[in-house]
Design an enzyme around this catalytic site. Structure first.
Site, PDB file in Angstrom:
ATOM      1  N   MET A 169       0.877  -1.144   0.000  1.00 16.98           N
ATOM      2  CA  MET A 169       0.000   0.000   0.000  1.00 16.98           C
ATOM      3  C   MET A 169       0.917   1.197   0.000  1.00 16.98           C
ATOM      4  SD  MET A 169      -3.425  -0.010   1.559  1.00 16.98           S
ATOM      5  CE  MET A 169      -4.617   1.129   1.291  1.00 16.98           C
ATOM      6  N   PRO A 170       0.726   2.296  -0.374  1.00 17.96           N
ATOM      7  CA  PRO A 170      -0.469   3.009  -0.821  1.00 17.96           C
ATOM      8  C   PRO A 170      -0.840   2.710  -2.289  1.00 17.96           C
ATOM      9  CG  PRO A 170       1.315   4.536  -0.256  1.00 17.96           C
ATOM     10  CD  PRO A 170       1.856   3.167  -0.162  1.00 17.96           C
TER      11      PRO A 170
END
Length: 134
Positions: free
Chosen positions: A1-2
């Protein structure tokens, strides 16, 4: 993630789009200290007929022959919860700055939305981010 979803009106060159993606990756890394390898950015190009800004469909604006608005872009940034307000502010500013520098779109029409995702609600490698210690 992001993970970032970037919604952009079509018409930019391949070189501009590539530069945009690379520079946005750097902005994420620099702003929130995310590992570069974990950043995913998806560019979603939309025809003018599929974007309405302020009640004006951009295709109609183009047919009218006046100046063309950029119709955005809009950036959705999905982050594992826990980033500080200062990090989020820095990310919004950095992404907006990249759009201005690379695509010559001033900050006014750019929208950045951050979505905090609980580490139990994001999966990687078949398990939750929490189970991976994130």
């Amino acid at each position: 993630m992001p993970n970032l979803n970037v919604y952009l009106v079509e018409g930019y060159s391949e070189a501009q789009k590539e530069t945009l993606l690379v520079r946005m990756t750097d902005a994420v890394v620099d702003s929130i200290a995310a590992p570069k390898a974990s950043v995913r950015i998806f560019l979603i190009e939309l025809p003018r007929a599929h974007i309405c800004a302020g009640g004006v469909v951009l295709a109609a604006e183009a047919r009218a022959g006046g100046p063309l608005s950029p119709g955005g872009p809009t950036i959705h940034a999905f982050l594992i919860s826990g980033r500080t307000d200062a990090q989020k502010e820095a990310l919004i500013g950095a992404l907006t700055g990249v759009v201005d520098e690379v695509l010559a779109i001033p900050p006014a029409p750019v929208r950045v939305m951050i979505f905090d995702v609980a580490n139990t609600d994001f999966g990687m490698q078949g398990v939750t981010a929490k189970s991976l210690g994130r």
